[in-house]
Design a protein around this motif. Structure first.
Motif, short mmCIF file in Angstrom:
data_model
loop_
_atom_site.label_atom_id
_atom_site.label_comp_id
_atom_site.label_asym_id
_atom_site.label_seq_id
_atom_site.Cartn_x
_atom_site.Cartn_y
_atom_site.Cartn_z
N UNK A 116 0.50 -1.10 0.26
CA UNK A 116 0.04 0.18 -0.01
C UNK A 116 0.77 1.05 0.88
N UNK A 117 0.40 2.81 -0.80
CA UNK A 117 1.40 3.39 -1.08
C UNK A 117 -0.06 4.40 -0.44
N UNK A 118 0.16 5.48 0.24
CA UNK A 118 -0.96 6.21 0.75
C UNK A 118 0.15 8.34 1.02
N UNK A 119 -0.72 8.36 0.27
CA UNK A 119 -0.61 10.00 0.24
C UNK A 119 -0.08 10.80 1.75
N UNK A 120 0.52 11.32 1.85
CA UNK A 120 0.42 12.22 3.08
C UNK A 120 0.42 14.03 3.20
N UNK A 121 0.04 14.98 4.03
CA UNK A 121 -0.23 16.03 4.45
C UNK A 121 0.59 16.31 3.85
N UNK A 122 0.76 18.03 2.77
CA UNK A 122 2.05 18.48 2.17
C UNK A 122 2.14 18.95 2.97
N UNK A 167 17.57 29.49 0.07
CA UNK A 167 18.56 28.22 -0.25
C UNK A 167 19.18 27.13 0.17
N UNK A 168 18.86 27.40 2.03
CA UNK A 168 18.64 26.63 2.74
C UNK A 168 17.43 25.88 3.18
N UNK A 169 16.66 25.67 2.35
CA UNK A 169 15.79 24.35 1.95
C UNK A 169 16.53 22.68 1.35
N UNK A 170 15.67 21.77 1.73
CA UNK A 170 16.87 20.36 0.76
C UNK A 170 16.24 20.36 -0.03
N UNK A 171 16.70 19.99 -0.65
CA UNK A 171 17.02 19.93 -2.18
C UNK A 171 15.18 20.63 -3.44
N UNK A 172 15.07 20.92 -3.86
CA UNK A 172 13.49 21.58 -4.53
C UNK A 172 12.81 22.20 -3.90
N UNK A 173 12.47 21.70 -2.28
CA UNK A 173 11.34 21.98 -1.46
C UNK A 173 11.55 23.92 -1.36
N UNK A 174 12.54 24.27 -1.56
CA UNK A 174 12.04 26.34 -1.54
C UNK A 174 11.33 26.32 -3.05
N UNK A 175 10.99 25.20 -3.64
CA UNK A 175 10.07 25.39 -5.13
C UNK A 175 8.46 25.26 -4.27
N UNK A 176 8.44 23.77 -3.99
CA UNK A 176 7.33 23.79 -5.15
C UNK A 176 7.06 22.49 -3.32
N UNK A 177 7.67 22.22 -2.56
CA UNK A 177 6.82 22.01 -0.97
C UNK A 177 7.11 20.40 -1.03
N UNK A 178 6.45 19.64 -0.08
CA UNK A 178 6.71 17.87 -0.72
C UNK A 178 5.84 17.28 -0.21
#
Length: 885
Positions: free
Chosen positions: A306-312, A333-344
């Motif tokens: 199973x694969x469940x989506x979690x909160x943004x 610039x101190x955010x992991x990866x591209x999360x500064x642009x899109x979140x996760x």
């Protein structure tokens, strides 16, 4: 191949030499298309041989194979909830609960219903329902792991039967009788999806029966199902502030990012309904009859992914100050990866391996003693992963974070050995007396596995931290039981059934319980029946031993094991057994030929009931004032909440002390701005449940076909009668869930029309209203019309209104061996009402309509409440092909 799969495969092969029919099953007028006849010999609720449903002294509902297959989703949980008024299935879960949906009878816990296969106890689930709600605390057997194609019929005993079968049978018993065919088979293929195009489902299954030697059979079913995600709402409110402007906590450097997300609905379509999943099951029933005895075996092996989506998680969620490691919102610039642009959007993935094996021998001695000796071993293992995620604290400390984390897992093992002996004695009454006795030995173990190092570093992966060393561990117990049962007939029309049972557990002590059932037939058209019984339920090992941290984007709730140091610091302790008292009475009416009507009322009292304490909330903020009565906590956003002291401490201090005692580390973001809470399971309350069951069936022969009409209804109320032992440790929301999260009533109406090769099956389930207390977001200044224990407005009463849900299926026999069917569940696409609209974001309007976009309690824009009896997915349409040979 996992250990569970290897072992179960060996058992499946070895069992071919050790199998035989478990029970005699005959029918006088049963047809493939009709519900099971009331003249079928039943094996549930009585130890008398040859008992038919029409003569049962206890209320038994029978469901045929045909009725089970006329439900769109190939899932026994869904079939039972649409066919049985007192049965309610969980429509969707949260976090781990998404992967093991539960069901219950008569508004009680899923743990209060005993599930059996061929009369033998079915093992529980390794996945515990943790989130507080109507199904909270469930570790009940997963009915979804039994493929419909292997089922001949289901017998549902709607009466307390702990004195007959032992722990768990307080609300009733679901006994799933497997096929024992010696020839023929079916192949089915089904596909469907919800009206909005989500949740596409495919299933394929097959069943074959074959003769073994001169007097044996082997019945095998294989089943595969896969389904896609469903989502709810139009995105996360965390992207924007309540007044429609960019979140005030976000610095100018981030505001363009938030604005772009808000303008493009960039967080829509990710908020979880049902998870994506794949399920594979193999099931068998196999046996051989020798001259003087029978040898039997049945079992299964299953695998679920199973694969469940979690909160943004918003862009700043994974930003940390490189010096202090605290959350910061000044430098993208101190955010992991591209999360500064899109979140996760993290995922929780679960891989579950399960198997069960039963083998036994039964026979009859020359002087009429029937005997049955059996053993069952089962194993359920679940492994948990967080994927598409990151550990921000680990990234700050090392410059690296994995995106996938092993969070740990669970394993539940169970062995059950039983011996059953009975004989009929002629003692001069209207019919011979049945004397039965026997015993049971049960050994169980439950284990939590620790997560990997990255999942345990500070807050772990976003959305689901790993199970820590303080969570991990193994507990086990053994139980022994002895029972005796007398069934006699003082006169031809009168049945008296008396049972007693003694059980002793290695972890908490013993219990002695009894049951008296009677029925009197005044005529062929009218009979009265009644039962009085005592019972008990042993706490599941999962309830006793589960410990974890449940997180949201801005919250963390610690689930504490009842006997853990953290739980003890808050005033809780180890679990003991529940004690129950059941009383029921009813009538069976056959006023005209073919019409059968039953009406049964019931009362169930449970003392020391095991429930969730509910979330004891301590906001992550510094108390700014207190006195001997109340504490005042200043929340982020400037809102003051007044709460009573608990054990002489403010809720904030109580929660902080429990977290410290548990040895857990929490996400710095939650500590800085979020909501902290603890909860556990406790024997803290007494409840009373009363209600009534009504069932009627009337088959009609028409000149051009047949029409089978059925009507069923259940009325059910539960009240908390005593919570004084816990005092303020039992929260207002926990009590509200016990009393109001279950349906007050449910009505089921069915009409099956058949003519030639054509069939039309119309069904209506009318679900009563359910409510739940929910809080707005901590930043909300909306009025709270429901008062908390301190007399301060804190809650909204969320409502899922009463509504009818229609199902329709049309089928046609193209040939003798091919049937095609199309249909829809929830034909009119009914969903719970959306609690708040986009226009309601303006706090100035809340005083006028008492609505807030936060009152769905999940931070999701335009999302309906997800606690109702018919879910948020809406209408589902499907097509099915059946081949018979």
């Amino acid at each position: 191949m996992s250990h569970a799969l290897k072992t179960s495969a060996i058992f499946l092969l070895a069992s071919t030499a050790l199998s035989a029919p478990v029970m005699a099953q005959t029918s006088t007028d049963d047809t493939a298309s009709a519900p099971v006849s009331s003249e079928v010999i039943i094996v549930t609720g009585t130890r008398a041989s040859g008992q038919v449903a029409a003569q049962s002294a206890a209320p038994i509902q029978l469901l045929s194979e045909d009725a089970l297959t006329r439900v769109g989703q190939p899932n026994l949980n869904q079939a039972l909830t649409q066919l049985v008024p007192s049965f309610q299935a969980q429509t969707q879960g949260t976090d781990m609960a998404s992967f093991s949906l539960s069901a219950r009878l008569r508004g009680l816990s899923p743990n209060h219903t005993l599930v059996m296969v061929n009369g033998k106890r079915r093992h529980g689930n390794s996945i515990l329902q943790v989130i507080n709600g109507a199904f909270g605390g469930s570790a009940a057997p997963s009915i979804d792991l039994i493929p419909p194609d292997i089922v001949e019929r289901i017998e549902i005993l709607q009466d307390g039967a702990a004195a007959v079968y032992g722990s768990d049978a307080i609300a009733g018993v679901i006994n799933i009788i497997l096929k024992s065919d010696t020839s023929g088979g079916t192949i089915r293929a089904t596909t469907g999806q919800y009206y909005d195009g989500e949740g596409t489902t495919y299933s394929a299954s097959g069943n074959i029966g074959m003769e073994v030697g001169d007097s044996g059979f082997l019945d095998i079913s294989l089943f595969h199902r896969r389904n896609d995600w469903t989502t709810i709402g139009d995105g996360q409110i965390s992207v924007v502030n309540l007044n429609g402007t960019i979140n005030s906590a976000v610095s100018p450097a981030f505001r363009p990012i938030y604005q772009a997300l808000a303008d493009s609905r960039g967080t829509a379509g990710i908020n979880g309904g049902q998870p994506a999943s794949k399920l594979h099951i193999g099931f068998y029933n196999f046996g051989y009859e020798f001259e003087d005895f029978e040898v039997y075996s049945f079992g299964n092996v299953s695998y679920r992914a199973g694969d469940a989506l979690q909160g943004y998680r918003v862009p700043t969620r994974l930003c940390r100050n490189p010096v202090t490691a605290r959350p910061q919102t000044t430098d993208p610039t101190n955010c992991f990866g591209n999360t500064a642009q899109t979140g996760m959007v993290p995922h929780i993935e679960v891989f579950q391996n399960e198997f069960s094996f039963t083998g036994g021998v039964r026979g009859q001695t020359g002087d009429g003693w029937n005997w049955d000796l059996s053993g069952t071993y089962a194993e359920d293992i679940a492994q948990v992963y967080t994927t598409n995620s990151a550990n921000a604290s680990l990234f700050v400390a090392t410059g690296f974070s994995p995106t996938d984390f092993y969070d740990g897992g669970f394993q539940f093992n169970q062995f059950v050995g039983t011996v059953d002996i009975d004989k009929e004695f002629d003692i001069g009454l209207a019919e011979p007396m049945t004397f039965a006795f026997g015993g049971e030995y049960r050994n169980e173990s439950y284990e939590i596995f620790q997560g990997d190092a990255a999942s345990l570093y500070v807050e772990g992966g976003q959305s689901f931290p790993g199970y820590s060393a303080t969570d991990a561990g193994k507990i086990d117990r053994s139980a022994w039981a002895l029972y005796t049962n007398f069934i006699f007939y003082p006169v031809e029309e009168w049945t008296v059934d008396v049972a007693g049972r003694y059980e002793k557990y290695s972890d908490f002590g013993d219990a002695l319980i009894g049951k008296l059932t009677t029925r009197y037939d005044f005529s062929d058209a009218f009979a009265l029946r009644a039962t009085v019984s005592t019972g008990f339920r042993a706490p599941t090992l999962a309830e006793s031993g589960y410990s974890a941290t449940n997180v949201g984007p801005t919250s963390a709730v610690l689930q504490l094991a009842p006997s853990s140091p953290g739980s003890a610091s808050a005033g809780f302790g180890a679990l003991g057994p529940e004690k129950s008292f059941n009383l029921s009475a009813g009538a069976v009416i056959r006023a005209i030929p073919r019409l059968t009507v039953t009406l049964d009322g019931y009362f169930i009292r449970i003392k020391d009931r095991i429930v969730s304490s509910g979330e004891i909330r301590g906001q992550s903020a510094v108390p700014v004032g207190s006195d001997n009565i109340n504490s005042v906590t200043q929340l982020p956003g400037g809102v003051a909440v007044v709460s009573p002291l608990i054990n002489g401490l403010t809720p904030y201090q109580l929660v902080i002390n429990a977290i410290a005692a548990s040895g857990k580390a929490l996400d710095p973001t939650v500590l800085e701005w979020g909501q902290l809470g603890i909860q556990t399971f406790t024997n803290g309350i007494d409840t009373e449940t009363y209600g009534a069951e009504f069932a009627a069936r009337y088959p009609v022969d028409l000149s051009f076909g047949s029409l089978d009409l059925s009507l069923g209804a259940n009325y059910n109320i539960t009240k908390v009668t005593n919570s004084a032992r816990l005092g303020s440790l039992f929260t207002q929301t926990a009590e509200d869930i016990i009393e109001n999260a279950s349906l007050d009533y449910k009505i089921n109406v069915g009409a099956l029309f058949e003519t030639g090769g054509f069939s039309a099956n119309l069904r209506m389930n009318y679900y009563g209203k359910v409510t739940q207390l929910v809080r707005p977001n901590v930043n909300s200044t909306a009025p709270r019309p429901i008062l908390n224990a301190a007399g301060v407005g804190e809650f909204y009463k969320a409502v899922v209104e009463a509504t009818p849900i229609f199902d329709l299926e049309l089928g046609y026999d193209v040939t003798e061996w091919l049937n095609l069917a199309v249909g829809a569940n929830n034909l009119l696409d009914k969903r719970p009402e959306i609690p708040g609209l986009v226009a309601d974001y303006d706090p100035a309007t809340w005083s006028q309509n008492n609505r807030s976009p936060y009152i769905n309690n999940s931070g999701v824009i335009n999302a309906p409440f997800n606690f109702g009896p018919y879910g948020t997915n809406g209408g589902y349409y499907y097509a099915r092909m059946t081949l018979k040979f």
